[in-house]
Design a protein around this motif. Structure first.
Motif, short mmCIF file in Angstrom:
data_model
loop_
_atom_site.label_atom_id
_atom_site.label_comp_id
_atom_site.label_asym_id
_atom_site.label_seq_id
_atom_site.Cartn_x
_atom_site.Cartn_y
_atom_site.Cartn_z
N GLU A 1 26.29 -23.77 -61.29
CA GLU A 1 27.32 -24.63 -61.51
C GLU A 1 27.21 -25.83 -60.47
O GLU A 1 26.80 -25.70 -59.50
N SER A 2 27.36 -27.14 -61.18
CA SER A 2 27.03 -28.39 -60.31
C SER A 2 28.37 -28.38 -59.39
O SER A 2 29.45 -27.68 -59.67
N TYR A 3 28.17 -29.08 -58.26
CA TYR A 3 29.38 -29.14 -57.25
C TYR A 3 30.43 -29.97 -58.01
O TYR A 3 31.76 -29.56 -57.68
N ASP A 4 30.45 -30.80 -58.77
CA ASP A 4 31.57 -31.57 -59.43
C ASP A 4 32.20 -30.58 -60.55
O ASP A 4 33.41 -30.75 -60.53
N ASP A 5 31.31 -29.79 -61.10
CA ASP A 5 32.28 -28.86 -61.99
C ASP A 5 32.90 -27.50 -61.15
O ASP A 5 34.07 -27.48 -61.48
N PHE A 6 32.25 -27.18 -60.03
CA PHE A 6 32.99 -26.36 -59.23
C PHE A 6 34.39 -27.08 -58.73
O PHE A 6 35.52 -26.38 -58.89
#
Length: 134
Positions: free
Chosen positions: A34-39
């Motif tokens: 999971e990308s940081y932005d999605d998180f």
């Protein structure tokens, strides 16, 4: 009769070993990358919809259990959720969690400075402000 017991014993042990299921690999729902932005988007959305203290604290526990520091947006949504459920102590604990998660005092200070306007609006004090600097 003694010979019978010793002969049966190896069969009993081997039967137990055969009956034991093989260990399966553990798969977690969050194991996908999971990308940081999605998180941050996921937790900002979670906190904006949290309606009770249990849900809020569960979300904070999960959010801070990752090996990263949540973004300012997530922190702000968590603070608004603390105000919505009317729990001052959890709001103070958000900053204690940030202090532990950030790598150094400068990063923590940046979070404190960036959220000062919201803290003033919601009436949230830091632990350092309550008890003095430690």
């Amino acid at each position: 009769m003694q010979a019978f017991r010793t002969a049966a014993r190896p069969l009993a042990f081997s039967a137990r070993a055969v009956a034991r299921p093989a260990a399966l690999p553990v798969r977690y729902a969050h194991s996908a990358a999971e990308s940081y932005d999605d998180f941050n988007a996921r937790y900002a959305d979670f906190f904006s919809n949290a309606q009770d203290l249990f849900e809020l604290q569960r979300g904070l526990n999960n959010c801070f259990s990752y090996d990263l520091v949540p973004s300012q947006r997530v922190v702000e949504e968590a603070l608004r959720a603390c105000r919505r459920v009317n729990d001052f102590s959890t709001a103070v604990r958000v900053y204690e969690g940030l202090k532990e998660k950030t790598e150094n005092a400068t990063q923590y200070k940046q979070y404190v400075d960036e959220t000062k306007a919201l803290r003033d609006e919601l009436g949230i004090l830091l632990k350092e402000e309550l008890y003095g600097s430690k």
